[in-house]
Design a protein around this motif. Structure first.
Motif, PDB file in Angstrom:
ATOM      1  N   ILE A 124      -7.356  10.767   4.927  1.00  0.00           N
ATOM      2  CA  ILE A 124      -8.008  10.880   6.239  1.00  0.00           C
ATOM      3  C   ILE A 124      -7.318  11.958   7.072  1.00  0.00           C
ATOM      4  O   ILE A 124      -6.113  12.175   6.972  1.00  0.00           O
ATOM      5  N   MET A 141      -3.574   7.734   1.251  1.00  0.00           N
ATOM      6  CA  MET A 141      -3.221   6.325   1.061  1.00  0.00           C
ATOM      7  C   MET A 141      -3.771   5.800  -0.257  1.00  0.00           C
ATOM      8  O   MET A 141      -4.756   6.323  -0.792  1.00  0.00           O
ATOM      9  N   MET A 147       0.867  -1.187   0.000  1.00  0.00           N
ATOM     10  CA  MET A 147       0.000   0.000   0.000  1.00  0.00           C
ATOM     11  C   MET A 147       0.900   1.232   0.000  1.00  0.00           C
ATOM     12  O   MET A 147       2.084   1.158   0.318  1.00  0.00           O
ATOM     13  N   TYR A 188       1.007  -4.006   3.018  1.00  0.00           N
ATOM     14  CA  TYR A 188      -0.353  -3.745   3.463  1.00  0.00           C
ATOM     15  C   TYR A 188      -0.505  -4.212   4.905  1.00  0.00           C
ATOM     16  O   TYR A 188      -0.127  -5.343   5.239  1.00  0.00           O
ATOM     17  N   GLY A 189      -1.030  -3.375   5.758  1.00  0.00           N
ATOM     18  CA  GLY A 189      -1.209  -3.778   7.152  1.00  0.00           C
ATOM     19  C   GLY A 189      -1.858  -2.667   7.942  1.00  0.00           C
ATOM     20  O   GLY A 189      -2.136  -1.585   7.417  1.00  0.00           O
ATOM     21  N   PRO A 190      -2.120  -2.929   9.224  1.00  0.00           N
ATOM     22  CA  PRO A 190      -2.882  -1.980  10.038  1.00  0.00           C
ATOM     23  C   PRO A 190      -2.128  -0.688  10.321  1.00  0.00           C
ATOM     24  O   PRO A 190      -0.896  -0.640  10.290  1.00  0.00           O
ATOM     25  N   LEU A 191      -2.906   0.340  10.607  1.00  0.00           N
ATOM     26  CA  LEU A 191      -2.371   1.638  11.001  1.00  0.00           C
ATOM     27  C   LEU A 191      -2.562   1.765  12.501  1.00  0.00           C
ATOM     28  O   LEU A 191      -3.472   1.185  13.076  1.00  0.00           O
ATOM     29  N   SER A 192      -1.711   2.552  13.103  1.00  0.00           N
ATOM     30  CA  SER A 192      -1.896   2.863  14.515  1.00  0.00           C
ATOM     31  C   SER A 192      -2.572   4.232  14.572  1.00  0.00           C
ATOM     32  O   SER A 192      -1.998   5.237  14.154  1.00  0.00           O
ATOM     33  N   ILE A 193      -3.825   4.247  15.027  1.00  0.00           N
ATOM     34  CA  ILE A 193      -4.604   5.488  15.018  1.00  0.00           C
ATOM     35  C   ILE A 193      -5.119   5.765  16.422  1.00  0.00           C
ATOM     36  O   ILE A 193      -5.735   4.900  17.043  1.00  0.00           O
ATOM     37  N   TYR A 194      -4.880   6.960  16.906  1.00  0.00           N
ATOM     38  CA  TYR A 194      -5.392   7.315  18.236  1.00  0.00           C
ATOM     39  C   TYR A 194      -6.913   7.482  18.195  1.00  0.00           C
ATOM     40  O   TYR A 194      -7.459   7.935  17.185  1.00  0.00           O
ATOM     41  N   PRO A 195      -7.564   7.128  19.291  1.00  0.00           N
ATOM     42  CA  PRO A 195      -9.028   7.276  19.339  1.00  0.00           C
ATOM     43  C   PRO A 195      -9.479   8.728  19.169  1.00  0.00           C
ATOM     44  O   PRO A 195     -10.630   8.971  18.840  1.00  0.00           O
TER      45      PRO A 195
END
Ligand SMILES: Cc1ncc(COP(=O)(O)O)c(C=O)c1O
Ligand SMILES: Cc1ncc(COP(=O)(O)O)c(C=O)c1O
Lengths: 356, 356
Positions: free
Chosen positions: B146, B163, B37, B55-62
């Motif tokens: 985003i 992205m 990605m 391709y893999g997860p993102l670290s996103i704060y709440p």
């Protein structure tokens, strides 16, 4: 609204609090968070695994629906600490009901009331040291729900996450606002999602609000999208107009958020013998009232700033300034509301909800 | 649209491809993603650190703004492989232009064209094994942006992530659709964000679409929110009506997405000598035409399904079925478009963009 019946709220405590690192004198709204947060997942048709754990990042796939389709709703509420150290919420059931109304419109499963209160109160008790005494200081509470199925097709998610995060905020006086009356852009449509605290409603306002800011105004007062004739609400607050001694505010509709502060102001006004007209007010009437001097006050109502004073508005490139007045309704309601919120006055409406 | 001038595209390759685990015969739309990605961050006023990685997860704060305020836009485009293994995009510049139009309306910084193409083409070359030959198979490409500043105040983010993720998809025949003409709910307002591929526009449609599905319909054709008199577009496609031998489609506006497939159909129709009326069509006209038999076809146009055949619509609880016809325009445009997309026909409009 299904929930595995015999849930237990899992609790994972922090090892060391971050509270010592926080400069409570210089908080920037919504950027500092307490030690813990609540999360609960919706999967296979049920809310499950409710957990309070240390505040920290989530692992979210780039294909998570919330990032693409805005399937998310939120609430904004506050907890207030009195001089004795007790903590109170203000009409919290209204927020729970409203997040479920928002969820329904966004095709998100509703969240169970009992679990909401158990989670919120447990979290507040755990993080109560973060609430500072002093009128104006509070904990800003942000419950929200996000769609998190990993799939980029434009259809409702099968998985969701409900969260509560908490941010300590200080008293702030935003100054008096000057606003622009919307003539071209709109916030919401008839038959749309304006009455919901739907994520997308907010981003949609940023660009027109930036245009207003470039001209020296802080906010936009939205009008109906069909005719731009009727005054509706602002970005994050409902709006009241005082013409002579009558308070006028738009009726709620599918375009307008049913604000908790708005309802509370209406109740206080009625108690205090102030006439409130909940009716559509046209921009033309407003301009006329500004011209003939019968327009005494404009103010916004919302959880974040309680009451915001508006001292001027622009319409068709003309600026109308409001005169300073004695016996401001806005000031009166601000004090009455905050006295109830901070346990400084009686609570005849039973709005306070004691947590600890 | 600023960008650190001398950027280099960072590339982190996967160790082992996941392609062997994929069942290409049973792909579910938008759930499988290729090995890599692209991501690029916007910080301190500039796009920076463009990177292709696994391709893999993102670290996103709440507290990330996208989760609360829906400040996000996206695009949908496809790459097609011909029998010789070459890969083509279809009018990709239109998508880049459109994401920037969407971004502007959502107060998101625009993304530079040159970097977009470099990133997209590099990514496609790296993951080209994921594109299957065979008409109908393709790589569905999802560029999106985003807002990811960590702050729960309702104002534009200072940080963003752009992205591109890619999902292999197969030919699918969705069957013929039955649609409901909207009478109460709306997709967008005058002066709103309907013309943008703004995240929140999609979630807003889920609930009314669910209501239609409960009654056995697959989609809603939206009408204008003011009067519900004029036919506009569907959830993820523009709509064409054939009355006698004339093709009618709504003009684009601030409520309607300017679809790439729509423009392409219009161009093909004009080339083929088919009369196209880009004009407002009322629901009343549609119902009359259905009754007197002059309504020959309804079809949707969009990147995902190319052309979708609509064989009936419901309005005020009456179902109008369309007769089967010879010489369907919908079939003709579907074939003409796909022949160009898959390099099976000449490309007089220069719509194909060869990647490799
Ligand atoms: C659009 C909108 N209107 C009004 C309000 C005020 O509502 P409340 O008084 O419940 O905070 C808010 C904020 O919550 C809002 O987002
Ligand atoms: C609202 C909407 N209308 C129409 C379309 C069709 O546009 P395009 O042909 O560019 O895919 C889409 C899909 O992208 C869409 O989301």
């Amino acid at each position: 609204m299904s929930l595995t019946k015999d849930y237990t709220l899992n609790i994972e405590k922090i090892n060391t609090s971050r509270i010592g690192q926080v400069d409570f004198k210089n908080l920037v709204f919504g950027t500092t968070f307490t030690d813990h947060m609540f999360e609960c997942d919706y999967k296979n048709g049920a809310w499950q695994n409710p957990t309070i754990r240390p505040y920290g990042p989530l692992s979210i796939y780039p294909s998570s629906k919330v990032l693409h389709y805005g399937q998310a709703v939120f609430e904004g509420m506050k907890a207030y600490k009195d001089e004795k150290g007790s903590i109170f919420l203000f009409r919290p059931l209204e927020n729970l009901k409203r997040i479920n109304i928002s969820s329904k419109r966004l095709a998100i499963p509703e969240f169970p009331e009992e679990l909401f209160f158990e989670a919120l109160e447990t979290l507040l008790k755990m993080d109560k040291a973060w609430a500072q005494t002093g009128v104006g200081n509070s904990l800003y509470i942000r419950p929200f729900v996000i769609a998190n199925e990993n799939c980029v097709s434009a259809s409702p998610s099968n998985e969701y996450k409900f969260m509560i995060i908490i941010s300590p905020v200080s008293a702030y006086y935003s100054g008096e606002l000057k606003v622009v009356i919307a003539e071209q852009y709109s916030r919401s449509a008839d038959g749309g999602v304006g009455f919901a605290k739907a994520a997308g409603n907010y981003a949609a306002q940023f660009y027109p609000t930036n245009l207003a800011k470039e001209k020296g105004f802080q906010q936009v007062i939205w009008t109906d999208s069909n005719s731009h004739k009727y005054l509706e609400e602002a970005g994050t607050m409902n709006v009241f107009f005082r013409i002579n001694d009558t308070l006028i505010t738009a009726p709620t509709s599918d375009r307008i958020l049913d604000g908790v502060t708005r309802k509370s102001v209406i109740a206080l006004a009625e108690r205090d013998g102030i006439k409130v007209d909940v009716r559509k007010l046209t921009v033309t009437e407003l301009v006329e009232a500004a011209k003939d001097g019968s327009l005494k006050e404009i103010f916004g109502s919302g959880t974040a700033a309680v009451i915001s004073f508006v001292n001027g508005f622009s319409y068709k490139n003309t600026l109308y300034n409001l005169p300073k007045i004695e016996n401001s309704y806005a000031k009166r309601f601000k004090k009455e509301l905050m006295d109830i919120q901070y346990n400084l006055a009686a609570d005849p409406f039973e709005w306070r909800h004691k947590v600890v």
